[in-house]
Motif scaffolding. Sequence first.
Motif, mmCIF file in Angstrom:
data_model
loop_
_atom_site.group_PDB
_atom_site.id
_atom_site.type_symbol
_atom_site.label_atom_id
_atom_site.label_comp_id
_atom_site.label_asym_id
_atom_site.label_seq_id
_atom_site.Cartn_x
_atom_site.Cartn_y
_atom_site.Cartn_z
ATOM 1 N N PRO A 204 0.754 -1.128 -0.084
ATOM 2 C CA PRO A 204 -0.014 -0.002 -0.128
ATOM 3 C C PRO A 204 0.842 1.192 0.029
ATOM 4 O O PRO A 204 0.610 2.354 -0.685
ATOM 5 N N GLU A 205 1.981 1.342 0.832
ATOM 6 C CA GLU A 205 2.704 2.348 0.676
ATOM 7 C C GLU A 205 3.820 2.328 -0.468
ATOM 8 O O GLU A 205 4.310 3.735 -0.619
ATOM 9 N N GLY A 206 3.716 1.378 -1.183
ATOM 10 C CA GLY A 206 4.833 1.475 -2.494
ATOM 11 C C GLY A 206 5.995 1.272 -1.918
ATOM 12 O O GLY A 206 6.622 1.489 -0.997
ATOM 13 N N HIS A 207 6.625 0.017 -2.766
ATOM 14 C CA HIS A 207 7.907 -0.706 -2.511
ATOM 15 C C HIS A 207 9.018 -0.188 -3.562
ATOM 16 O O HIS A 207 8.621 -0.519 -4.945
ATOM 17 N N PHE B 4 8.675 1.837 -8.643
ATOM 18 C CA PHE B 4 7.834 1.639 -7.240
ATOM 19 C C PHE B 4 6.670 0.565 -7.599
ATOM 20 O O PHE B 4 5.886 0.779 -8.807
ATOM 21 N N ARG B 5 6.279 0.035 -6.719
ATOM 22 C CA ARG B 5 4.955 -1.128 -6.806
ATOM 23 C C ARG B 5 4.062 -0.978 -5.638
ATOM 24 O O ARG B 5 4.488 -0.957 -4.682
ATOM 25 N N PHE B 6 2.779 -0.529 -6.130
ATOM 26 C CA PHE B 6 1.845 -0.074 -5.140
ATOM 27 C C PHE B 6 0.588 -1.209 -5.245
ATOM 28 O O PHE B 6 0.231 -1.629 -6.285
ATOM 29 N N LEU B 7 -0.107 -1.071 -4.036
ATOM 30 C CA LEU B 7 -1.183 -2.282 -4.013
ATOM 31 C C LEU B 7 -2.204 -1.371 -3.561
ATOM 32 O O LEU B 7 -2.139 -0.706 -2.529
ATOM 33 N N GLU B 8 -3.326 -1.220 -4.369
ATOM 34 C CA GLU B 8 -4.388 -0.333 -3.791
ATOM 35 C C GLU B 8 -5.598 -0.978 -4.124
ATOM 36 O O GLU B 8 -5.751 -2.176 -4.753
ATOM 37 N N SER B 9 -6.924 -0.629 -3.667
ATOM 38 C CA SER B 9 -8.026 -1.167 -3.909
ATOM 39 C C SER B 9 -9.082 -0.165 -4.200
ATOM 40 O O SER B 9 -8.966 0.995 -3.899
ATOM 41 N N GLY B 10 -10.169 -0.589 -4.570
ATOM 42 C CA GLY B 10 -11.432 0.384 -5.012
ATOM 43 C C GLY B 10 -12.704 -0.481 -5.208
ATOM 44 O O GLY B 10 -12.603 -1.764 -5.278
ATOM 45 N N ALA B 11 -13.893 0.347 -5.505
ATOM 46 C CA ALA B 11 -15.114 -0.076 -5.182
ATOM 47 C C ALA B 11 -15.527 -0.508 -6.697
ATOM 48 O O ALA B 11 -16.371 -1.311 -7.089
ATOM 49 N N ALA B 12 -15.105 0.208 -7.671
ATOM 50 C CA ALA B 12 -15.284 0.162 -9.120
ATOM 51 C C ALA B 12 -14.149 0.007 -9.978
ATOM 52 O O ALA B 12 -13.022 0.519 -9.594
ATOM 53 N N GLU B 13 -14.592 -0.433 -11.362
ATOM 54 C CA GLU B 13 -13.459 -0.504 -12.203
ATOM 55 C C GLU B 13 -12.730 0.827 -12.333
ATOM 56 O O GLU B 13 -11.430 0.899 -12.844
ATOM 57 N N GLU B 14 -13.433 1.921 -12.553
ATOM 58 C CA GLU B 14 -12.928 3.253 -12.905
ATOM 59 C C GLU B 14 -11.980 3.701 -11.622
ATOM 60 O O GLU B 14 -11.337 4.770 -11.931
ATOM 61 N N ASP B 15 -12.142 3.249 -10.411
ATOM 62 C CA ASP B 15 -11.329 3.638 -9.501
ATOM 63 C C ASP B 15 -9.915 3.568 -9.803
ATOM 64 O O ASP B 15 -9.183 4.068 -9.170
ATOM 65 N N THR C 273 -3.115 7.733 -10.328
ATOM 66 C CA THR C 273 -2.751 9.127 -10.238
ATOM 67 C C THR C 273 -2.187 9.227 -8.838
ATOM 68 O O THR C 273 -1.244 9.882 -8.587
ATOM 69 N N ARG C 274 -2.654 8.671 -7.842
ATOM 70 C CA ARG C 274 -2.374 8.535 -6.444
ATOM 71 C C ARG C 274 -0.926 7.908 -6.365
ATOM 72 O O ARG C 274 0.076 8.408 -5.676
ATOM 73 N N ALA C 275 -0.748 6.876 -7.019
ATOM 74 C CA ALA C 275 0.786 6.180 -7.005
ATOM 75 C C ALA C 275 1.756 7.001 -7.606
ATOM 76 O O ALA C 275 2.840 7.061 -7.054
ATOM 77 N N GLU C 276 1.546 7.334 -8.809
ATOM 78 C CA GLU C 276 2.376 8.433 -9.319
ATOM 79 C C GLU C 276 2.793 9.687 -8.637
ATOM 80 O O GLU C 276 3.783 9.820 -8.260
ATOM 81 N N ALA C 277 1.696 10.140 -7.665
ATOM 82 C CA ALA C 277 2.193 11.297 -7.207
ATOM 83 C C ALA C 277 2.998 10.956 -5.810
ATOM 84 O O ALA C 277 3.975 11.657 -5.333
ATOM 85 N N LYS D 208 1.735 1.824 -15.059
ATOM 86 C CA LYS D 208 0.915 0.656 -15.512
ATOM 87 C C LYS D 208 0.241 0.215 -14.580
ATOM 88 O O LYS D 208 0.674 0.083 -13.316
ATOM 89 N N SER D 209 -1.081 -0.120 -14.722
ATOM 90 C CA SER D 209 -2.013 -0.587 -13.699
ATOM 91 C C SER D 209 -2.654 -1.848 -14.239
ATOM 92 O O SER D 209 -2.957 -2.127 -15.400
ATOM 93 N N ALA D 210 -3.055 -2.773 -13.346
ATOM 94 C CA ALA D 210 -3.675 -4.062 -13.375
ATOM 95 C C ALA D 210 -4.536 -4.208 -12.357
ATOM 96 O O ALA D 210 -4.540 -3.774 -11.087
#
Length: 118
Positions: free
Chosen positions: A41-44, A57-68, A74-78, A97-99
Motif C-alpha cells: 500500500p505504501e509502495g515498494h 515503485f510497486r503499489f497495491l490499492e483497492s477500489g469499489a469500481a473499475e474506474e477507481d 494518479t495517487r501512486a504516481e504522486a 502501468k496498472s492492473a
Amino acid sequence: MSARIFRITVSGFFDGLDSDQLTELIARAAEHDVLHAAFTPEGHLAYDLPGRTGFTFRFLESGAAEEDIVAATTRAEAAAEQWLTERGYPFKGLRSKSADLTQPPLAKRQRRAAHQRG
C-alpha cells in the motif's frame, strides 16, 4: 459491489545523481533489491544501481469500481514523485502501468482486438 484490487507499477530513471546520492542509494540497495520487490500500500521501491539507473515503485490499492483504477494510478504516481522529490533524487521518464487483479488477464489476441477498437 465487491472490492477490486489494483497493482500499480510506477517506473522511471534517476537523472544526474550526485556522488553522495549515488553512495546513499547503493548503501541502501539491500532494502530496495529487485529480487525482494513486492506490491505494498505504501509502495515498494526497487532499483539496481550502479549498473542501471532505472527504478520501479510497486503499489497495491483497492477500489469499489473499475474506474477507481484511474484515481489509484494518479495517487501512486504522486506518491512516487513525492518520495523522490523529498529526498532530492532527480528523475525523469516517470510512467505507470496498472492492473485490476479482479479482472482476468487478456490473451494476446484479445489485447490486439481491444487496441484496434480503441
